[in-house]
Every structure is written in C-alpha cells, then in structure tokens.
Enzyme design. Structure first.
Site, PDB file in Angstrom:
ATOM      1  N   CYS A  30       0.846  -1.201   0.000  1.00 26.86           N
ATOM      2  CA  CYS A  30       0.000   0.000   0.000  1.00 26.86           C
ATOM      3  C   CYS A  30       0.882   1.252   0.000  1.00 26.86           C
ATOM      4  CB  CYS A  30      -0.902   0.003   1.234  1.00 26.86           C
ATOM      5  SG  CYS A  30      -2.079   1.380   1.250  1.00 26.86           S
ATOM      6  N   ASP A  90       0.414   3.749   1.751  1.00 26.28           N
ATOM      7  CA  ASP A  90       0.384   4.308   3.112  1.00 26.28           C
ATOM      8  C   ASP A  90       1.803   4.613   3.611  1.00 26.28           C
ATOM      9  OD1 ASP A  90       0.223   4.444   6.078  1.00 26.28           O
ATOM     10  OD2 ASP A  90      -1.872   3.897   5.734  1.00 26.28           O
ATOM     11  N   ARG A 141       3.003   4.769   6.393  1.00 30.39           N
ATOM     12  CA  ARG A 141       3.453   4.011   7.570  1.00 30.39           C
ATOM     13  C   ARG A 141       3.921   2.607   7.223  1.00 30.39           C
ATOM     14  NH1 ARG A 141      -2.195   4.892  10.405  1.00 30.39           N
ATOM     15  NH2 ARG A 141      -2.725   4.384   8.241  1.00 30.39           N
ATOM     16  N   HIS A 187      -2.097  -4.158   4.963  1.00 28.53           N
ATOM     17  CA  HIS A 187      -1.909  -3.741   6.356  1.00 28.53           C
ATOM     18  C   HIS A 187      -3.268  -3.528   7.006  1.00 28.53           C
ATOM     19  CE1 HIS A 187      -2.767   0.682   5.880  1.00 28.53           C
ATOM     20  NE2 HIS A 187      -2.463   0.399   4.623  1.00 28.53           N
ATOM     21  N   CYS A 241      -6.310  -0.306   6.829  1.00 29.84           N
ATOM     22  CA  CYS A 241      -6.016   0.366   5.553  1.00 29.84           C
ATOM     23  C   CYS A 241      -7.138   1.349   5.183  1.00 29.84           C
ATOM     24  CB  CYS A 241      -5.845  -0.672   4.447  1.00 29.84           C
ATOM     25  SG  CYS A 241      -5.466   0.057   2.833  1.00 29.84           S
TER      26      CYS A 241
HETATM   27 CO    CO Z   1      -3.488   1.157   2.993  1.00 31.28          CO
END
Ligand code: CO
Length: 212
Positions: free
Chosen positions: A43, A45, A47, A99, A102
């Site tokens: 992803c 993302d 993090r 994750h 999400c």
């Molecule tokens: Co995500």
C-alpha cells in the site's frame, strides 16, 4: 530555495554520507547493477515503507505501491513491474503486503463517494460482496475492516498467480513463490497469511493459461 526542499536536500546529503561511511563502496556497486531478492507490492500508506520494515538496504527490494495494494489485470503499471521483476531481475519471492486499518479498504466499505479513487477501490467492493457473510461475522466495525484487509491480500495473491507472467515463469521451471502477508501498524509486525503459492497446480483450473 524553499525551506522545505532545503531541509530535504540537507537530510539526503547527511544520509548519503552516513550510508557510504558505514558501507564503503556501496554507491559504486549499486550504480553497476541491482540484484534484489524480492518484489514487494504494498500500500502507498506512509506508515508501511517496504525496505524499512523488512530491514533491507537500497538494492535489495524491487517495489510497487498503490492505494490498498491492488493487482488489477488492466493496470499496466503493476503488470510492467511484475514482468520486469520476474523476467529480468529473476526474483524468487513476490511479497504482496496489506496492512490492518487500511484507509483504502475502509473507504471501499463505506457508502459514500470519495472521487476518482472509487473507481480504483471498486475491486475491493467486489471482494466485500463476494465474502459478505464472513465479513459480517467478524464483529465490530474495526474487526470487519481487518477481516477485509486480510481477504484483500489473499485475493491479490490470486490475481498475481493468475497472470501469464507468473504462470509462464512456473512452466519454465523458475523457482518463484508468491506470498501474502499483512502488516500491523500498531506493532510493526508482518504476519504470514499462509497463502504462499509456488506452482500452477495450486490455482483453480479455470485460471490456468498453460497445460500443466
Ligand atoms: Co493502505
């Protein structure tokens, strides 16, 4: 120069000096070639940074990231990455990493318009529809979200295995494993969802593109 870009360049300079100091000759060797062990599809993302969470250095992971770690069969970007990783870099392991929590998966669960991204996330709505009873049984809203995050990883692993790229590699005897893992943002731990696939015989017959 704006302060923001100035700070970015200063940090980069410090990092490059430090990295060369602890790994003398590393940039010379990276400039010659890359020889990554893994293809990581994860992803976007912020993090979930692939190299950092696997404890890997530059040159060790070939990476593709998009919102909600999807592998769509009409996405030329992910398919080109997959083709290059398998056929040219000859990676032995493809890691599809989702994750928990999400935001992309959460948006797909909502009855709400978010913009262009809804077209992208439509694939997750289909997974949700397909597995509706098991998601409903998960309990709280956050448990449902986590269940769908796991189901999404498993579905994307199947999508990777259904490509002609991966099946052709298997048929040619390439030692290639496709793994599905999920990352806990709250503890930094990767969990194996135990859907590792290593041969054409392990996928449903309808998706076979070659006679095995
Ligand atoms: Co995500």
């Amino acid at each position: 120069m704006s302060n923001r870009i100035k700070e970015l360049l200063e940090r980069n300079q410090a990092w490059a000096e430090d990295f060369e100091q602890t790994n003398p000759g590393v940039f010379d060797s990276l400039a010659r070639q890359q020889n990554p062990d893994y293809l990581w599809i994860g992803c976007s993302d912020s993090r979930v940074p692939a190299n950092t969470i696997m404890g890997r250095q530059p040159g060790e992971v070939f990476v593709h990231r998009n919102i909600a770690n999807l592998v769509n069969h009409s996405d030329l970007s992910v398919l080109s990455v997959l083709e290059y990783a398998v056929n040219v870099l000859k990676v032995n392991d493809i890691i599809l990493c989702g994750h928990y929590g999400c935001g992309g998966v959460k948006a797909a669960l909502e009855n709400k318009e978010h913009g262009i991204v809804d077209n992208w996330l439509r694939a997750i709505k289909d997974i949700c529809h397909k597995h509706h009873p098991s998601i409903e049984q998960a309990g709280s809203e956050s448990d449902k979200l986590d269940r769908l995050c796991e189901l999404n990883v498993k579905e994307q692993v199947r999508n990777i295995c259904h490509t002609s790229i991966v099946q052709k590699a298997w048929m040619e005897g390439h030692d290639l494993a496709v793994h599905g893992v999920i990352y806990g943002i709250e503890n930094g731990i990767l969990k194996d969802l135990e859907v590792t696939t290593t041969s054409i015989e392990e996928i449903e017959t309808i998706y076979h593109l070659y006679e095995s």
